[in-house]
Design an enzyme around this catalytic site. Sequence first.
Site, PDB file in Angstrom:
ATOM      1  CE  LYS A 198      -3.632   2.331   2.496  1.00  0.00           C
ATOM      2  NZ  LYS A 198      -4.548   2.423   3.443  1.00  0.00           N
ATOM      3  CE  LYS A 250      -6.398   1.873  -0.378  1.00  0.00           C
ATOM      4  NZ  LYS A 250      -6.965   1.556   1.029  1.00  0.00           N
ATOM      5  CB  SER A 276     -11.378   7.748  -3.239  1.00  0.00           C
ATOM      6  OG  SER A 276     -10.007   7.911  -2.767  1.00  0.00           O
ATOM      7  CE1 TYR A 315     -15.014   3.362  -2.624  1.00  0.00           C
ATOM      8  CE2 TYR A 315     -13.027   3.751  -4.039  1.00  0.00           C
ATOM      9  CZ  TYR A 315     -13.705   3.600  -2.629  1.00  0.00           C
ATOM     10  OH  TYR A 315     -12.785   3.696  -1.512  1.00  0.00           O
TER      11      TYR A 315
HETATM   12  C1  PBG Z   1      -6.694   3.868   5.414  1.00  0.00           C
HETATM   13  C2  PBG Z   1      -7.314   3.673   4.004  1.00  0.00           C
HETATM   14  C3  PBG Z   1      -7.197   4.541   3.150  1.00  0.00           C
HETATM   15  C4  PBG Z   1      -7.967   3.957   2.093  1.00  0.00           C
HETATM   16  C5  PBG Z   1      -8.526   2.936   2.400  1.00  0.00           C
HETATM   17  N1  PBG Z   1      -8.025   2.524   3.686  1.00  0.00           N
HETATM   18  C6  PBG Z   1      -6.842   5.774   3.014  1.00  0.00           C
HETATM   19  C7  PBG Z   1      -5.458   6.109   3.415  1.00  0.00           C
HETATM   20  O1  PBG Z   1      -4.589   5.361   3.437  1.00  0.00           O
HETATM   21  O2  PBG Z   1      -5.042   7.142   3.337  1.00  0.00           O
HETATM   22  C8  PBG Z   1      -8.085   4.811   0.696  1.00  0.00           C
HETATM   23  C9  PBG Z   1      -9.322   4.276   0.122  1.00  0.00           C
HETATM   24  C10 PBG Z   1      -9.542   5.075  -1.342  1.00  0.00           C
HETATM   25  O3  PBG Z   1      -8.659   5.683  -1.476  1.00  0.00           O
HETATM   26  O4  PBG Z   1     -10.539   4.737  -2.120  1.00  0.00           O
HETATM   27  N2  PBG Z   1      -7.151   3.131   6.395  1.00  0.00           N
END
Ligand code: PBG
Length: 324
Positions: A198, A250, A276, A315
């Site tokens: 991630k 991710k 997102s 989504y």
């Molecule tokens: C953190 C988390 C995030 C997302 C999922 N879990 C945001 C981050 O790490 O700042 C992002 C998912 C998305 O942007 O659709 N628990």
Amino acid sequence: MSPQIRPRRLRSTAAMRRLVGETSLEPRHLVLPMFVADGIDEPRPIESMPGVQQHTADSLRAAAADAVAAGVGGLMLFGVPDAAHKDGQGSGADDPDGVLNRALRQLRSDLGDSTVLMADTCLDEFTDHGHCGVLDAQGRVDNDATLERYRSMAVAQAEAGAHLLGPSGMMDGQVAAIRDALDLAGFDDTGILAYTAKYASAFYGPFREAVGSSLEGDRRTYQQDAANRREALRELALDLAEGADMVMVKPAMSYLDILADVAAESDVPVAAYQISGEYSMITAAAERGWIDRDAAIVESLLSIRRAGADIVLTYWAAEVAGAR
Ligand code: PBG
């Protein structure tokens, strides 16, 4: 005369292209991330993600039932507590009456084993400082103290009915800690979808609105650096050794090389999260008439599958599943 080698023959009709397509997109491959919020009376649209909303407990049930009826492979739930209920420890995360655990219990009772119910196992929605872990005296994210919180959160989510937990905080040892806590509590059937690679990404921007994040600053001391590729395989080896049942990369689109690497090495199913910002970019460009929305959605999802994802969190999961 030499044979006429013409790859275009296989592109000559729609039926031919359909016959030879290497990659497919089926509803079961798609997982729908959903947000459930406390303190709202009706669903609240997320401005930076047109078409996505924070759900009330009731609207969540209806939308989840629709998605499952359309055939999606699973649901990934995020909880959005009231700002007044956030604190330094993220107490709402392992409170059985916290927004996420209540929603999990309800959905499991509605849907049983007809879908794979997943929970985000991370503190950031529940902490007043917005970090994915608890802080030490210097204000740094304390890895091992955070693992204790994750253990407790994991057991609460399993008790509430999650089939699969998604630790997304990128703490070292998080998969081993959660596995151990689940096993000790007798939840040996509850699986772990490890957020293996991630990355610290600007494309999470809209998600911060989606969960009403309190974060100031960034997550660069725990999420990976966009410059690094090899490091993802180190994270993969650790997560597999720690007992991950599935692994995830991710974001998706800017990290397809990472996804291909992980898919080549992994002996467990591989997921990718179309996050997102990826959703918002396509949506915004389509709203301006600059790209063909539906074609762009399918192409983006196919590219993620082609790179090696067995499972895609998106989504658009319900829409794409239903539109088939
Ligand atoms: C953190 C988390 C995030 C997302 C999922 N879990 C945001 C981050 O790490 O700042 C992002 C998912 C998305 O942007 O659709 N628990």
